[in-house]
Motif scaffolding. Structure first.
Motif: not given
Length: 176
Positions: A77-85, A91-99, A130-135, A139-142
């Motif tokens: 859920d990109y609006k609420t920035q949650t995964l599995h609620g 945030e783990k996903y964001e770290w994964f994407l950063s890696a 989808e994440y990259i486009e949404a943020f 998002k500073r790291f993007i």
């Protein structure tokens, strides 16, 4: 036949010049072989570095398949920035994407002209379109990665949209 001292000196000079030419040719050939060996060794080292970096990324993806391939999940859920609620899973996903982007940068920087590795890393970016486009601007790291990988990220987003945009729109098909 007897040669005069002057004639013998001339013959010796010609022989010495011929030996020098042969020696220079051999030395030049040896230098060329040494240079080719160095270049091949360097190319092999570069390929080994890239393969190791990509292997490490692939291992991380294998250990976290839902983070590695978000189009397969409906739990983002990109609006609420949650995964599995859960915000922490997002945030783990964001770290994964950063890696993943670090790996892309490394691979492209080590061998920028290698079209195989560029296509492979662009494909990895496409999974996160989808994440990259949404943020893209939020998002500073993007934003920071756009300064380095902007063209490749844009290409990856386009590729991801073309390939994966319809995955979430389709209802899941029940297995027989």
């Amino acid at each position: 036949m007897q040669w005069s001292l002057s004639e013998a000196k001339d013959v010796a000079t010609v022989i010495a010049a011929a030996i020098a030419i042969v020696s220079a040719t051999i030395a030049l050939g040896s230098a060329f072989i040494a240079f080719r060996t160095f270049r091949m060794s360097r190319a092999n080292q570069i390929e080994a570095l890239i393969q190791k970096a990509y292997y490490d990324y692939a291992k991380m993806a294998l250990d976290n398949p839902e983070l590695a391939f978000p189009p397969g999940s409906t739990e983002f859920d990109y609006k609420t920035q949650t995964l599995h609620g859960k915000p922490v899973d997002f945030e783990k996903y964001e770290w994964f994407l950063s890696a993943a982007l670090v790996t892309v940068h490394f691979v492209v920087k080590v061998d920028p002209k290698n079209s195989h590795w560029r296509a492979l890393t662009t494909n990895q970016i496409s999974y996160h379109w989808e994440y990259i486009e949404a943020f893209w601007n939020d998002k500073r790291f993007i934003q920071n990665w756009r300064n380095v990988l902007g063209d490749q990220m844009t290409e990856g987003v386009k590729l991801g949209k073309d390939r994966y945009a319809s995955r979430k729109a389709r209802p899941a098909v029940a297995s027989p």
